[in-house]
Design a protein around this motif. Structure first.
Motif, PDB file in Angstrom:
ATOM      1  N   LYS A 111       6.514   0.111  -1.091  1.00 56.33           N
ATOM      2  CA  LYS A 111       5.841  -1.061  -0.533  1.00 56.33           C
ATOM      3  C   LYS A 111       5.346  -0.788   0.883  1.00 56.33           C
ATOM      4  O   LYS A 111       4.296  -1.288   1.304  1.00 56.33           O
ATOM      5  N   THR A 133       1.675   0.552   1.445  1.00 57.54           N
ATOM      6  CA  THR A 133       0.492  -0.264   1.189  1.00 57.54           C
ATOM      7  C   THR A 133      -0.454  -0.277   2.390  1.00 57.54           C
ATOM      8  O   THR A 133      -1.679  -0.136   2.236  1.00 57.54           O
ATOM      9  N   HIS A 183      -5.575  -7.770  -7.284  1.00 53.29           N
ATOM     10  CA  HIS A 183      -4.154  -7.416  -7.368  1.00 53.29           C
ATOM     11  C   HIS A 183      -3.609  -7.752  -8.751  1.00 53.29           C
ATOM     12  O   HIS A 183      -3.890  -8.825  -9.299  1.00 53.29           O
TER      13      HIS A 183
END
Length: 388
Positions: A332, A335, A381
């Motif tokens: 994460k 990103t 997304h």
């Protein structure tokens, strides 16, 4: 050029919520087997003949996505394709609401009955505690009462209950249940002294429970509890008796499950009958959720693909000259770095958008979105964290 895409952001968001609702419904129905939830959230594999009956995990389906020409012909007008997808998802959502409402009603009724069997002796149902042998029944003159006695007062009760009123049957008391606070005793007396006995019992801090043995009512309550428990369980699983050899309920085609992220190595194939007969079969609600979750997820991914195509044509024009790719950061925390690289590589496609990413004060003419939602490249997304 006139190209209209009737897929509004609000609609696609509702579709995403539908997928999550269905996943959560599977969790609720499988409350006693939550560890098996992920293996029930799968998608039908695709169009290739060898994948016809293959069920694979969601990331594998997305990374091996192919447009379903049979369901959504590319030659149809865009509006017709979108309408077909939207109607399919709307129908699934309608059915989901009605089925989950019925299941929740069942759960509520069961919980209400279960609450009656909980709590202390003052409030809980006694139908699962008492028996016919605890009472004098069918007598014109005698009646058996139930009295709650505090634990410290057991000895006092045994010494005094026969003298609390006239016409109490000697040696008629018996302890039939107790909790942390006290015990439930029977006592038999003549009907005409009931009120006097209750008054004297209350003065001695003994509580007479208002309960009269009714075999039909107790039987009805027990059967209702059993029925609700059975109905709830059957929404998740049903007896495999119906799947004996010769049953036509399940066809004998092959069904395979592919491990997460590794579609090239599917697990050993099993027929539907073999898979179901390993244990208890699926109940109607779980079976419906599995089938329609797959359908809804596949439709949702088609809508994502459609949005990428339409947005790319609107953004970059005709003839079509763009490439859609899937990117998944390993962490994460990666990103932000991925965004920086993408913005650097593609900033020449839209200088205004690229500048707005660096400077939030820069406005994009004609665009009503937050700048954080707009990039020099087309971006959508796909959230597969359905159980978070």
């Amino acid at each position: 050029m006139s190209l209209i895409c009737p897929i509004r952001r609000s609609r696609t968001s509702s579709f995403s919520l539908l997928i999550k609702k269905m996943a959560q419904s599977v969790v609720e129905v499988m409350e006693d087997a939550k560890g098996k939830v992920p293996e029930n959230l799968l998608a039908n594999g695709g169009l290739k003949e060898k994948m016809k009956y293959l069920k694979i995990d969601l990331p594998s389906f997305v990374t091996h996505f192919e447009w379903d020409m049979a369901k959504y012909p590319a030659k149809q007008p865009l509006v017709s394709v979108v309408d077909t997808l939207a109607k399919q998802l709307a129908q699934i959502e309608t059915d989901l609401k009605s089925r989950t409402a019925a299941y929740n009603t069942l759960k509520t009724n069961l919980e209400n009955l279960e609450k009656k069997s909980m709590g202390n002796l003052f409030t809980r149902t006694l139908s699962d505690i008492v028996s016919k042998e605890d009472f004098v029944l069918g007598s014109e003159y005698l009646i058996t009462l139930l009295v709650i006695v505090p634990k410290p007062s057991y000895a006092q009760w045994q010494k005094t209950y026969e003298s609390l009123s006239d016409m109490v049957v000697p040696r008629s008391t018996k302890l039939i249940a107790e909790d942390n606070e006290g015990g439930l005793f029977t006592v038999t007396l003549f009907r005409k002294v009931i009120e006097d006995f209750k008054t004297k019992a209350r003065e001695n801090k003994f509580t007479v429970r208002e309960f009269y043995y009714d075999e039909k009512e107790i039987k009805r309550e027990r059967e209702e509890m059993s029925r609700l428990l059975s109905d709830k369980k059957q929404q998740y699983q049903t007896s495999c008796v119906a799947l004996k050899k010769g049953s036509s309920t399940f066809p004998d085609h092959k069904v395979k499950v592919t491990p997460l992220g590794n579609p090239a190595r599917p697990a050993a194939g099993q027929t539907d009958r073999e898979r179901e007969s390993e244990g208890e079969g699926e109940g109607p609600l779980l079976r419906w959720l599995k089938v329609n979750f797959s359908e809804a997820f596949i439709a949702w991914i088609h809508i994502k693909a459609l949005r990428v195509f339409v947005e790319s044509v609107l953004r970059y024009g005709l003839p079509v000259n763009f490439q859609a790719v899937l990117l998944q950061p390993h962490k994460k925390s990666s990103t932000k770095r991925l965004r920086e690289v993408l913005n650097s590589v593609f900033r020449h496609l839209d200088q205004v958008a690229a500048a707005s990413i660096l400077d939030a004060s820069v406005e994009i003419p004609g665009l009503q979105l937050n700048n954080q939602d707009y990039f020099p490249y087309v971006y959508f997304h796909i959230d597969l964290s359905l159980l978070d």
